[in-house]
Design a protein around this motif. Structure first.
Motif, PDB file in Angstrom:
ATOM      1  N   PRO A 422     -82.074-147.053  74.254  1.00 28.41           N
ATOM      2  CA  PRO A 422     -83.192-146.506  73.520  1.00 28.41           C
ATOM      3  C   PRO A 422     -83.760-147.328  72.250  1.00 28.41           C
ATOM      4  O   PRO A 422     -82.931-148.133  71.886  1.00 28.41           O
ATOM      5  CB  PRO A 422     -82.809-145.002  73.003  1.00 28.41           C
ATOM      6  CG  PRO A 422     -81.601-144.828  73.727  1.00 28.41           C
ATOM      7  CD  PRO A 422     -80.840-146.137  74.144  1.00 28.41           C
ATOM      8  N   ALA A 423     -84.839-147.097  71.869  1.00 28.22           N
ATOM      9  CA  ALA A 423     -85.342-147.818  70.678  1.00 28.22           C
ATOM     10  C   ALA A 423     -84.677-147.555  69.432  1.00 28.22           C
ATOM     11  O   ALA A 423     -84.049-146.614  69.340  1.00 28.22           O
ATOM     12  CB  ALA A 423     -86.813-147.579  70.545  1.00 28.22           C
ATOM     13  N   GLN A 424     -84.442-148.762  68.660  1.00 32.82           N
ATOM     14  CA  GLN A 424     -83.408-148.730  67.576  1.00 32.82           C
ATOM     15  C   GLN A 424     -82.342-147.930  67.901  1.00 32.82           C
ATOM     16  O   GLN A 424     -82.243-146.941  66.822  1.00 32.82           O
ATOM     17  CB  GLN A 424     -84.283-147.997  66.344  1.00 32.82           C
ATOM     18  CG  GLN A 424     -85.760-148.796  66.304  1.00 32.82           C
ATOM     19  CD  GLN A 424     -86.197-148.812  64.738  1.00 32.82           C
ATOM     20  OE1 GLN A 424     -85.429-148.484  63.911  1.00 32.82           O
ATOM     21  NE2 GLN A 424     -87.349-149.379  64.580  1.00 32.82           N
ATOM     22  N   ASP A 425     -81.634-148.047  68.747  1.00 31.44           N
ATOM     23  CA  ASP A 425     -80.406-147.403  68.864  1.00 31.44           C
ATOM     24  C   ASP A 425     -79.318-148.204  69.818  1.00 31.44           C
ATOM     25  O   ASP A 425     -79.683-149.495  70.048  1.00 31.44           O
ATOM     26  CB  ASP A 425     -80.941-146.090  69.976  1.00 31.44           C
ATOM     27  CG  ASP A 425     -79.728-145.145  69.564  1.00 31.44           C
ATOM     28  OD1 ASP A 425     -78.529-145.245  69.319  1.00 31.44           O
ATOM     29  OD2 ASP A 425     -80.193-143.939  70.149  1.00 31.44           O
ATOM     30  N   LEU A 426     -78.279-147.869  70.306  1.00 32.36           N
ATOM     31  CA  LEU A 426     -77.285-148.582  70.775  1.00 32.36           C
ATOM     32  C   LEU A 426     -76.485-147.951  71.969  1.00 32.36           C
ATOM     33  O   LEU A 426     -76.861-146.685  72.211  1.00 32.36           O
ATOM     34  CB  LEU A 426     -76.136-149.071  69.791  1.00 32.36           C
ATOM     35  CG  LEU A 426     -75.355-148.182  69.102  1.00 32.36           C
ATOM     36  CD1 LEU A 426     -74.262-147.529  69.924  1.00 32.36           C
ATOM     37  CD2 LEU A 426     -74.900-148.594  67.721  1.00 32.36           C
ATOM     38  N   ALA A 427     -76.278-148.548  72.728  1.00 34.12           N
ATOM     39  CA  ALA A 427     -75.502-148.164  73.922  1.00 34.12           C
ATOM     40  C   ALA A 427     -74.191-148.962  74.046  1.00 34.12           C
ATOM     41  O   ALA A 427     -74.080-149.945  73.933  1.00 34.12           O
ATOM     42  CB  ALA A 427     -76.470-148.271  75.316  1.00 34.12           C
ATOM     43  N   GLU A 428     -73.131-148.082  74.508  1.00 31.08           N
ATOM     44  CA  GLU A 428     -71.735-148.545  74.546  1.00 31.08           C
ATOM     45  C   GLU A 428     -71.087-148.186  75.712  1.00 31.08           C
ATOM     46  O   GLU A 428     -71.524-146.916  76.211  1.00 31.08           O
ATOM     47  CB  GLU A 428     -71.044-148.532  73.414  1.00 31.08           C
ATOM     48  CG  GLU A 428     -70.915-147.221  72.471  1.00 31.08           C
ATOM     49  CD  GLU A 428     -70.596-147.510  71.195  1.00 31.08           C
ATOM     50  OE1 GLU A 428     -70.002-148.293  70.982  1.00 31.08           O
ATOM     51  OE2 GLU A 428     -70.785-146.384  70.371  1.00 31.08           O
ATOM     52  N   GLY A 429     -69.963-148.812  76.439  1.00 28.29           N
ATOM     53  CA  GLY A 429     -69.432-148.425  77.626  1.00 28.29           C
ATOM     54  C   GLY A 429     -68.354-149.411  77.739  1.00 28.29           C
ATOM     55  O   GLY A 429     -67.835-150.102  77.332  1.00 28.29           O
ATOM     56  N   THR A 430     -67.756-149.264  79.079  1.00 29.85           N
ATOM     57  CA  THR A 430     -66.732-149.884  79.613  1.00 29.85           C
ATOM     58  C   THR A 430     -67.264-150.587  81.009  1.00 29.85           C
ATOM     59  O   THR A 430     -68.097-150.080  81.656  1.00 29.85           O
ATOM     60  CB  THR A 430     -65.531-149.131  79.904  1.00 29.85           C
ATOM     61  OG1 THR A 430     -65.243-148.166  78.750  1.00 29.85           O
ATOM     62  CG2 THR A 430     -64.390-149.863  80.118  1.00 29.85           C
ATOM     63  N   LEU A 431     -66.862-151.788  81.272  1.00 26.33           N
ATOM     64  CA  LEU A 431     -67.199-152.309  82.310  1.00 26.33           C
ATOM     65  C   LEU A 431     -65.962-153.431  83.076  1.00 26.33           C
ATOM     66  O   LEU A 431     -64.989-153.739  82.096  1.00 26.33           O
ATOM     67  CB  LEU A 431     -68.223-153.261  82.366  1.00 26.33           C
ATOM     68  CG  LEU A 431     -68.499-154.630  81.087  1.00 26.33           C
ATOM     69  CD1 LEU A 431     -67.733-155.742  81.584  1.00 26.33           C
ATOM     70  CD2 LEU A 431     -69.955-154.511  80.859  1.00 26.33           C
TER      71      LEU A 431
END
Ligand code: SF4
Ligand code: SF4
Length: 472
Positions: A422-431
């Protein structure tokens, strides 16, 4: 310098002999510089109040969200990851002010500082409007609490409170963002009690500063004022009293009609004390450069008016350097100024370069700590990673996927294939990254990963891939 006593150096004009506050009742300034300062203040006040409400590409023009470490400067968003850029911008700001101080003294204090602008151009002018000029204010201060005093003081303090509340709201809009502030107001302040309490605390602080503490901020609290002593030299242009002209051989003297002052050896200063009466920090500029002087120019205007009345040339108090007054030296670009300018130019170049190279989407892919690798069927080695994508723009990045650019292999997300940041946001996770071991040349291989929005490459990042030594 021909002052009789050096007493002013070991005391503060706004504190009396018993150590109590000596209230300053400055005369209402008027004149050329005061008019210019008024125009500058209108512009700066409009800028200050509009700053959090102007948007550029959807970003607040100015925002200083210290709690979440997010800053917008001239519409440029700075994230916690950009903190180095923010620090460089601040250093540039400090050097810029230092450069100006070396060349032009405390010009910033008198013309641009929010404290001076609010104090002299907002609160003080309301005070003049309600209580009158210096003489009337002194009289009101001395008189008992009769109906007139209660009416005037109540009106003044109420207006001061309303303005302090307004300033506190704008201050909060700089801190948490104007959108959030407006949302809190429309939701109803009671739903955001902690913000309401902060707002009231800020209001109380501003009220205390402008109704009571006033010039003490510049004299006692402001660190910039303290730095003046090391920044100024005798070539700095400051608000200065021309002591050569004002004192001459036999010093200043009261004005007497038809007296030939030149023949008597007296200077042009007629000792009228108007420059002292008008000073908002309560000092006598004729004692020379003092830390208390905020270079507001009120004494220049006042002395010019007096000089005009007694038919002497204006400019007894003026913008001048000590070198100009004593040796008639004109302004020079000194080695110190050249040094500051060089540092400033280099830093601005570095900042511009860093801003230019900065990406809208910042990607970090790091191996999960404590995990080695997994050997899978078909000579495939698998490593596990965490990823963090920060979207610094005001538009969401859709359909995000990863591709291995440096090697043949696969990237598998634990969940959320083709997700959105999303705008001005972050995404995190595992790969997981899987590579055929035959293609891995070292036990700690550098690999390059591309981050795509659909089929468009938007960012690349490097990370490490671990593989067993014995397999090569
Ligand atoms: S206003 Fe000018 S003439 Fe009057 S005391 Fe100050 S310096 Fe002297
Ligand atoms: S000495 Fe003059 S310039 Fe300095 S603060 Fe007082 S009035 Fe302003």
């Amino acid at each position: 310098m021909a002052q009789d006593s050096e007493h002013f150096r070991d005391s503060i004009g706004t504190i009396n002999e018993e150590g109590k506050r000596a209230w300053v009742f400055p005369k209402k300034p008027s004149g050329r510089y005061y008019d210019y300062r008024k125009y500058v203040s209108y512009f700066l006040l409009a800028f200050l109040f509009a700053g959090p409400f102007i948007k550029i590409n959807g970003n607040q023009f100015l925002m200083f969200n210290v709690l979440e470490r997010r800053f917008n400067i001239f519409g440029f968003p700075f994230w916690p990851q950009d903190f180095h850029l923010f620090v460089i911008s601040m250093i540039i700001g400090v050097i810029f002010i230092a450069l100006f101080t070396v060349a032009f003294g405390r010009i910033f204090c008198g013309w641009m500082c929010p404290q001076t602008i609010f104090m002299e151009m907002v609160f003080r002018r309301i005070e003049y409007w309600i209580e009158g000029d210096r003489g009337a204010q002194i009289k009101l201060g001395r008189q008992t609490w009769n109906a007139e005093k209660i009416r005037k003081r109540t009106l003044k303090w109420s207006i001061f409170f309303v303005i302090s509340f307004l300033i506190a709201n704008v201050f909060l809009a700089y801190l948490i963002g104007s959108d959030r502030l407006i949302r809190y107001i429309t939701d109803g302040p009671l739903l955001h009690l902690s913000t309401l309490i902060s707002l009231l605390v800020f209001t109380a602080v501003f009220y205390f500063i402008f109704a009571w503490f006033r010039e003490q901020v510049c004299i006692i609290a402001c660190p910039y004022g303290r730095m003046q002593g090391v920044l100024l030299d005798n070539k700095s242009i400051i608000v200065a009293y021309d002591h050569k002209r004002g004192e001459a051989e036999n010093g200043r003297k009261k004005w007497r009609k038809n007296e030939d002052r030149k023949a008597l050896g007296h200077g042009d200063c007629i000792d009228c004390f108007q420059c002292v009466n008008v000073c908002p920090t309560g000092i006598d500029i004729r004692n020379g450069t003092q830390l208390e002087c905020v270079n507001c120019t009120a004494c220049i205007d006042e002395c010019d008016t007096i000089m005009e009345k007694v038919n002497l040339p204006k400019g007894l108090i003026r913008y001048a350097s000590e070198a100009e007054i004593v040796k008639k030296e004109k302004f020079k670009f000194t080695p110190r100024l050249k040094g500051y300018t060089a540092v400033l130019t280099i830093l601005i170049g570095v900042l511009a370069g860093m801003l230019f190279l900065r990406n809208d989407l910042e990607a970090n892919i790091l191996r999960l700590p404590g995990q080695l690798y997994e050997h899978k069927e078909g000579n495939i080695i698998s490593n596990v990673y965490t990823y963090k994508l920060v979207n610094k723009t005001t538009k969401g990045v859709e359909n995000v996927n990863f591709k291995l650019l440096s090697h043949k292999g696969k990237i598998k997300l634990v969940r959320n294939e083709n997700f959105e940041v999303p705008a001005q946001d972050l995404a995190e996770g595992t790969l997981f990254i899987e590579i055929d071991n035959a293609a891995v040349k070292s036990d700690k291989e550098k690999i390059k990963v591309g981050i795509y929005s659909g089929n468009t490459l938007i960012e690349t990042t490097m990370t490490a891939f671990m593989a067993p030594r014995s397999y090569r």
